[in-house]
Design a protein around this motif. Structure first.
Motif, PDB file in Angstrom:
ATOM      1  N   ARG A  15       0.828  -1.211   0.000  1.00  0.00           N
ATOM      2  CA  ARG A  15       0.000   0.000   0.000  1.00  0.00           C
ATOM      3  C   ARG A  15       0.859   1.257   0.000  1.00  0.00           C
ATOM      4  O   ARG A  15       0.552   2.242  -0.699  1.00  0.00           O
ATOM      5  N   LEU A  16       1.932   1.244   0.775  1.00  0.00           N
ATOM      6  CA  LEU A  16       2.814   2.409   0.811  1.00  0.00           C
ATOM      7  C   LEU A  16       3.479   2.651  -0.538  1.00  0.00           C
ATOM      8  O   LEU A  16       3.603   3.791  -0.996  1.00  0.00           O
ATOM      9  N   LEU A  17       3.880   1.567  -1.183  1.00  0.00           N
ATOM     10  CA  LEU A  17       4.602   1.715  -2.447  1.00  0.00           C
ATOM     11  C   LEU A  17       3.701   2.094  -3.611  1.00  0.00           C
ATOM     12  O   LEU A  17       4.038   2.956  -4.429  1.00  0.00           O
ATOM     13  N   PHE A  18       2.528   1.463  -3.694  1.00  0.00           N
ATOM     14  CA  PHE A  18       1.737   1.543  -4.919  1.00  0.00           C
ATOM     15  C   PHE A  18       0.381   2.218  -4.758  1.00  0.00           C
ATOM     16  O   PHE A  18      -0.271   2.508  -5.759  1.00  0.00           O
ATOM     17  N   ARG A  19      -0.058   2.493  -3.517  1.00  0.00           N
ATOM     18  CA  ARG A  19      -1.396   3.048  -3.348  1.00  0.00           C
ATOM     19  C   ARG A  19      -1.441   4.311  -2.494  1.00  0.00           C
ATOM     20  O   ARG A  19      -2.481   4.975  -2.432  1.00  0.00           O
ATOM     21  N   SER A  20      -0.347   4.665  -1.850  1.00  0.00           N
ATOM     22  CA  SER A  20      -0.378   5.799  -0.918  1.00  0.00           C
ATOM     23  C   SER A  20      -0.227   7.149  -1.599  1.00  0.00           C
ATOM     24  O   SER A  20      -0.584   8.180  -1.027  1.00  0.00           O
ATOM     25  N   GLY A  21       0.321   7.162  -2.808  1.00  0.00           N
ATOM     26  CA  GLY A  21       0.601   8.431  -3.469  1.00  0.00           C
ATOM     27  C   GLY A  21       1.891   9.093  -3.026  1.00  0.00           C
ATOM     28  O   GLY A  21       2.248  10.162  -3.521  1.00  0.00           O
ATOM     29  N   LEU A  22       2.605   8.465  -2.083  1.00  0.00           N
ATOM     30  CA  LEU A  22       3.887   9.013  -1.643  1.00  0.00           C
ATOM     31  C   LEU A  22       4.927   8.910  -2.749  1.00  0.00           C
ATOM     32  O   LEU A  22       4.940   7.932  -3.503  1.00  0.00           O
ATOM     33  N   PRO A  23       5.808   9.888  -2.875  1.00  0.00           N
ATOM     34  CA  PRO A  23       6.957   9.713  -3.771  1.00  0.00           C
ATOM     35  C   PRO A  23       7.736   8.469  -3.366  1.00  0.00           C
ATOM     36  O   PRO A  23       7.823   8.132  -2.176  1.00  0.00           O
TER      37      PRO A  23
END
Length: 257
Positions: A215-223
């Motif tokens: 989720r952090l890598l592909f769904r959070s929108g974070l750089p």
């Protein structure tokens, strides 16, 4: 004993271990070595400096160790190395390396279905399944326990991560991260390979961590840089997560998103 059919040609210098069976119309070159109990069905051609391990089953019309299709190849003394317990089905082609890696390598316990092509300098690790007509271009690396669906081409220099599954008919042009499902033309990440992970014995905690990391890598929108830093701080003691981070940080072609 070694069994060689009367119509087969085995050149002087070839090394065949105990229990090897060479079927009708096979051709084995002088620089080939084949390990115990490996079976070659009819019309198999093995050439060049090629090492094949034990207990492999190589079906009809397979070609192993032929010259690379790389136009820069100049007949350098490169190798083809195959491990143990592989099933290599009809019309598979595995080409020798070039002066990049100097070898093409297939590990152990793999299933290469019909018409798979493994080009020069490819590395396929262990326990992989490549379905019919998978095409690996030069310098591709496939980590262990990966599954690639039929009719899927993989761009040169691409890396395929462990425990991922790629749907049939996809076109892979960038690295596919470990543990994920990918599909499409061009391939896109569709989620975690949850069924595959459970079948391979991953624990509930391991899968839970991978879900959060996904989720952090592909769904959070974070750089990506920020996501990687947060993951490293939170899950730095999880070896699966650290393998995933290493995979991303060392990607040359960039990762499929």
């Amino acid at each position: 004993m070694v069994e060689i059919h009367s119509t087969a040609i085995v050149e002087e210098g070839a090394k065949l271990a105990e229990g090897v069976k060479v079927g009708p119309y096979c051709i084995i070159g002088k620089d080939v070595s084949i390990g115990k109990n490996t079976v070659l069905d009819s019309h198999v051609v093995v050439e060049g400096i090629t090492e094949i391990g034990e207990n492999n089953r190589i079906y009809s019309f397979v070609s192993i160790g032929k010259d690379s299709q790389d136009l820069k190849y100049r007949d350098e003394p490169t190798k083809t190395i195959i491990g143990d317990n592989n099933k290599i089905r009809e019309f598979v082609t595995i080409h020798r390396g070039t002066d990049d890696r100097w070898e093409t390598r297939v590990g152990s316990n793999n299933l290469l279905m019909a018409y798979v092509h493994i080009a020069h300098d490819v590395i396929v690790a262990d326990n992989c399944i490549l379905a019919n007509n998978v095409t690996l271009a030069g310098h591709v690396t496939v980590d262990s326990n990966a599954i690639i669906g039929g009719l899927t081409p993989v761009h040169q220099f691409t890396r395929i991560g462990s425990y991922c599954m790629i749907g049939g008919g996809s076109a892979v042009v960038q690295d596919i991260c470990p543990f994920v499902l990918a599909e499409g033309n061009k391939a896109k990440i569709r989620g975690l390979n949850l069924v595959g992970l459970r079948r391979r014995g991953f624990t509930t905690e391991q899968i839970s961590n991978l879900k959060k990391v996904y989720r952090l890598l592909f769904r959070s929108g974070l750089p990506l840089k920020e996501a990687l830093a947060e993951i490293k701080e939170t899950y730095g003691d999880d070896e699966n997560v650290m393998y995933l981070l290493e995979f991303i940080e060392n990607s040359d072609r960039g990762i499929t998103r």
